[in-house]
Design a protein around this motif. Structure first.
Motif, PDB file in Angstrom:
ATOM      1  N   GLY A 194      23.704 -22.714  18.367  1.00 14.67           N
ATOM      2  CA  GLY A 194      25.076 -22.751  17.885  1.00 14.67           C
ATOM      3  C   GLY A 194      25.946 -23.609  18.789  1.00 14.67           C
ATOM      4  N   HIS A 195      27.252 -23.372  18.744  1.00 14.26           N
ATOM      5  CA  HIS A 195      28.195 -24.174  19.506  1.00 14.26           C
ATOM      6  C   HIS A 195      29.254 -23.294  20.153  1.00 14.26           C
ATOM      7  N   VAL A 196      29.864 -23.820  21.194  1.00  7.87           N
ATOM      8  CA  VAL A 196      31.005 -23.180  21.827  1.00  7.87           C
ATOM      9  C   VAL A 196      32.196 -24.105  21.618  1.00  7.87           C
ATOM     10  N   PHE A 197      33.354 -23.528  21.326  1.00  8.39           N
ATOM     11  CA  PHE A 197      34.523 -24.294  20.923  1.00  8.39           C
ATOM     12  C   PHE A 197      35.603 -24.249  22.000  1.00  8.39           C
ATOM     13  N   ALA A 198      36.436 -25.289  22.015  1.00  6.16           N
ATOM     14  CA  ALA A 198      37.493 -25.382  23.025  1.00  6.16           C
ATOM     15  C   ALA A 198      38.740 -26.012  22.431  1.00  6.16           C
ATOM     16  N   ASP A 199      39.897 -25.549  22.949  1.00  2.00           N
ATOM     17  CA  ASP A 199      41.180 -26.101  22.503  1.00  2.00           C
ATOM     18  C   ASP A 199      41.607 -27.306  23.327  1.00  2.00           C
ATOM     19  N   THR A 200      41.166 -27.349  24.575  1.00  2.00           N
ATOM     20  CA  THR A 200      41.604 -28.425  25.470  1.00  2.00           C
ATOM     21  C   THR A 200      40.406 -29.198  26.003  1.00  2.00           C
ATOM     22  N   LEU A 201      40.679 -30.426  26.467  1.00  2.53           N
ATOM     23  CA  LEU A 201      39.617 -31.249  27.032  1.00  2.53           C
ATOM     24  C   LEU A 201      39.062 -30.622  28.300  1.00  2.53           C
ATOM     25  N   GLU A 202      39.917 -29.988  29.092  1.00  2.00           N
ATOM     26  CA  GLU A 202      39.459 -29.330  30.326  1.00  2.00           C
ATOM     27  C   GLU A 202      38.445 -28.233  30.007  1.00  2.00           C
ATOM     28  N   GLN A 203      38.766 -27.401  29.004  1.00  2.00           N
ATOM     29  CA  GLN A 203      37.834 -26.348  28.596  1.00  2.00           C
ATOM     30  C   GLN A 203      36.534 -26.951  28.065  1.00  2.00           C
ATOM     31  N   HIS A 204      36.665 -28.012  27.302  1.00  2.00           N
ATOM     32  CA  HIS A 204      35.499 -28.667  26.721  1.00  2.00           C
ATOM     33  C   HIS A 204      34.587 -29.238  27.812  1.00  2.00           C
ATOM     34  N   ASN A 205      35.182 -29.885  28.812  1.00  2.00           N
ATOM     35  CA  ASN A 205      34.376 -30.451  29.906  1.00  2.00           C
ATOM     36  C   ASN A 205      33.606 -29.363  30.643  1.00  2.00           C
ATOM     37  N   ALA A 206      34.227 -28.207  30.810  1.00  2.00           N
ATOM     38  CA  ALA A 206      33.531 -27.085  31.456  1.00  2.00           C
ATOM     39  C   ALA A 206      32.361 -26.616  30.589  1.00  2.00           C
ATOM     40  N   ASN A 207      32.560 -26.577  29.271  1.00  2.00           N
ATOM     41  CA  ASN A 207      31.484 -26.180  28.359  1.00  2.00           C
ATOM     42  C   ASN A 207      30.350 -27.196  28.348  1.00  2.00           C
ATOM     43  N   VAL A 208      30.721 -28.490  28.436  1.00  2.00           N
ATOM     44  CA  VAL A 208      29.705 -29.545  28.501  1.00  2.00           C
ATOM     45  C   VAL A 208      28.875 -29.409  29.769  1.00  2.00           C
ATOM     46  N   ALA A 209      29.544 -29.105  30.894  1.00  2.00           N
ATOM     47  CA  ALA A 209      28.826 -28.929  32.164  1.00  2.00           C
ATOM     48  C   ALA A 209      27.813 -27.779  32.055  1.00  2.00           C
ATOM     49  N   LYS A 210      28.190 -26.699  31.387  1.00  2.00           N
ATOM     50  CA  LYS A 210      27.270 -25.572  31.190  1.00  2.00           C
ATOM     51  C   LYS A 210      26.076 -26.001  30.323  1.00  2.00           C
ATOM     52  N   TRP A 211      26.343 -26.793  29.294  1.00  2.00           N
ATOM     53  CA  TRP A 211      25.285 -27.268  28.409  1.00  2.00           C
ATOM     54  C   TRP A 211      24.319 -28.177  29.162  1.00  2.00           C
ATOM     55  N   TYR A 212      24.847 -29.044  30.004  1.00  2.00           N
ATOM     56  CA  TYR A 212      23.992 -29.912  30.799  1.00  2.00           C
ATOM     57  C   TYR A 212      23.137 -29.097  31.766  1.00  2.00           C
ATOM     58  N   ALA A 213      23.697 -28.044  32.329  1.00  2.00           N
ATOM     59  CA  ALA A 213      22.930 -27.187  33.238  1.00  2.00           C
ATOM     60  C   ALA A 213      21.773 -26.518  32.500  1.00  2.00           C
ATOM     61  N   ILE A 214      22.032 -26.090  31.265  1.00  2.00           N
ATOM     62  CA  ILE A 214      20.973 -25.492  30.440  1.00  2.00           C
ATOM     63  C   ILE A 214      19.875 -26.510  30.180  1.00  2.00           C
ATOM     64  N   ARG A 215      20.263 -27.738  29.854  1.00  2.00           N
ATOM     65  CA  ARG A 215      19.274 -28.773  29.567  1.00  2.00           C
ATOM     66  C   ARG A 215      18.460 -29.132  30.807  1.00  2.00           C
ATOM     67  N   ARG A 216      19.131 -29.176  31.965  1.00  2.00           N
ATOM     68  CA  ARG A 216      18.379 -29.466  33.211  1.00  2.00           C
ATOM     69  C   ARG A 216      17.386 -28.358  33.506  1.00  2.00           C
ATOM     70  N   ALA A 217      17.799 -27.108  33.278  1.00  2.00           N
ATOM     71  CA  ALA A 217      16.899 -25.982  33.508  1.00  2.00           C
ATOM     72  C   ALA A 217      15.701 -26.021  32.564  1.00  2.00           C
ATOM     73  N   ARG A 218      15.874 -26.615  31.400  1.00  2.00           N
ATOM     74  CA  ARG A 218      14.778 -26.748  30.443  1.00  2.00           C
ATOM     75  C   ARG A 218      13.921 -27.980  30.720  1.00  2.00           C
ATOM     76  N   GLY A 219      14.354 -28.815  31.647  1.00  2.00           N
ATOM     77  CA  GLY A 219      13.628 -30.049  31.939  1.00  2.00           C
ATOM     78  C   GLY A 219      13.915 -31.153  30.946  1.00  2.00           C
ATOM     79  N   GLU A 220      15.011 -31.054  30.206  1.00  2.00           N
ATOM     80  CA  GLU A 220      15.345 -32.055  29.209  1.00  2.00           C
ATOM     81  C   GLU A 220      16.134 -33.225  29.767  1.00  2.00           C
ATOM     82  N   MET A 221      16.709 -33.027  30.974  1.00  2.00           N
ATOM     83  CA  MET A 221      17.436 -34.107  31.621  1.00  2.00           C
ATOM     84  C   MET A 221      17.443 -33.870  33.133  1.00  2.00           C
ATOM     85  N   GLU A 222      17.648 -34.915  33.871  1.00  2.00           N
ATOM     86  CA  GLU A 222      17.624 -34.804  35.345  1.00  2.00           C
ATOM     87  C   GLU A 222      19.003 -34.418  35.868  1.00  2.00           C
TER      88      GLU A 222
END
Length: 323
Positions: free
Chosen positions: A295-323
């Protein structure tokens, strides 16, 4: 007198026995040993249909079948088509099958979000359809499973698909929420096609629709990845990651390089996505990103969105999908 009475009794009993045998012959199990399909041609008479059934082994005598049908089967006409004949079917049930037109039903499935090039491929692959058909206009087909009969034309089946979309869209447009950012049914289909490609989760379709509606209302670019892919593949899977040059490409679909809606739909949206666009959630969200669960997580502001993107990237790194 007694002799005459006995003869009358015997005649009556013989008649009853003959009628009983006739009914048994009509309603008893037939000779067909295995299920099979039999075609009754267009315009065929009962006699012609009976001959086809005899040839297929469903009955032993076409002449007898016609006679019994007229005596015991009613006057309803038979219908042409391809019939699924089960093993051991009685003559009575066989006639009823043809009178009710219970022909073989085949299906062409159009899943939600299928692009028109793949709708075309599905139609061309469908067995027992006839004729050719062009790739339909994108967004003109309502996703569903469509039945057809042997010998029907592909053009006729496509027409039903498009008529279904016309009917559903017209009805949904009448029920639309006031004050929408889309101002025509065609714009609704365009936006619904983006929503369809962005999420498969029923629970978040209306929120995704709200995000894009909010962006359009504020003059922000939609920045929907599927709109980058569409002009490259016409909706087929890209099979790789999107390149930076493709993100910057200027065309009538890429919503990273242009504001507003694309020039047309990027898929054939289903009912739920159309409904979501015509009744978006009450939300001020402007951004969304994957949450790692499908699914997805939603945000009203760019600051909130950037924090959500950082969490998504951390998940992908933990899965070995990105460095």
């Amino acid at each position: 007198m007694k002799r005459v009475g006995c003869l009358g009794l015997f005649a009556g009993l013989a008649l009853i026995a003959a009628l009983f045998a006739l009914v048994q012959m009509w309603s008893g199990a037939g000779p067909l040993e295995a299920d099979r399909n039999v075609v009754v041609p267009e315009g065929a008479s009962l006699t012609r249909a009976a001959e086809e059934m005899e040839r297929a082994g469903a009955i032993t005598s076409a002449r007898r079948f016609v006679l019994l049908s007229k005596l015991l089967g009613g006057s309803d006409p038979i219908r042409a088509g391809e019939y699924p004949i089960p093993a051991g079917i009685s003559q009575a049930d066989l006639l009823e099958l043809m009178q009710q037109g219970k022909v073989v039903q085949r299906l062409v499935a159009v899943p939600e979000g299928l692009p028109s090039v793949l709708v075309h491929e599905a139609l061309m692959r469908a067995p027992e359809l006839t004729g050719k058909v062009a790739v339909p206009e994108e967004g003109s087909v309502l996703p569903d499973s469509y039945s057809y009969e042997r010998g029907e034309t592909r053009a006729a089946v496509l027409a039903r698909m498009q008529q279904a979309m016309d009917r559903y869209l017209a009805d949904a447009w009448k029920r639309r929420k006031p004050g929408l950012v889309v101002t025509t049914p065609h714009e609704a289909v365009i936006l619904a096609s983006i929503v369809e490609k962005e999420t498969a989760k029923e629970a978040e379709r209306r929120t995704v629709a709200a995000v894009y509606s909010n962006r359009l209302r504020q003059g922000m670019r939609l920045q929907a990845d599927p709109t980058i892919i569409y002009p490259l593949t016409k909706g087929r899977p890209l099979g790789r990651r999107i390149r930076r040059s493709e993100v910057r490409a200027v065309n009538g679909y890429n919503t990273y390089s242009m504001a507003g809606l694309p020039q047309g739909p990027i898929a054939n949206p289903g009912r739920a996505s159309i409904d979501a666009v015509l009744n978006p959630a009450e939300s001020s969200a402007l951004y969304f990103v994957a949450d790692g669960t499908g699914g997805h997580v939603f945000a009203d502001t760019l600051e909130q969105h950037n924090a959500n993107v950082a969490k998504w990237y951390a998940i992908r790194r933990a899965r070995g999908e990105m460095e």
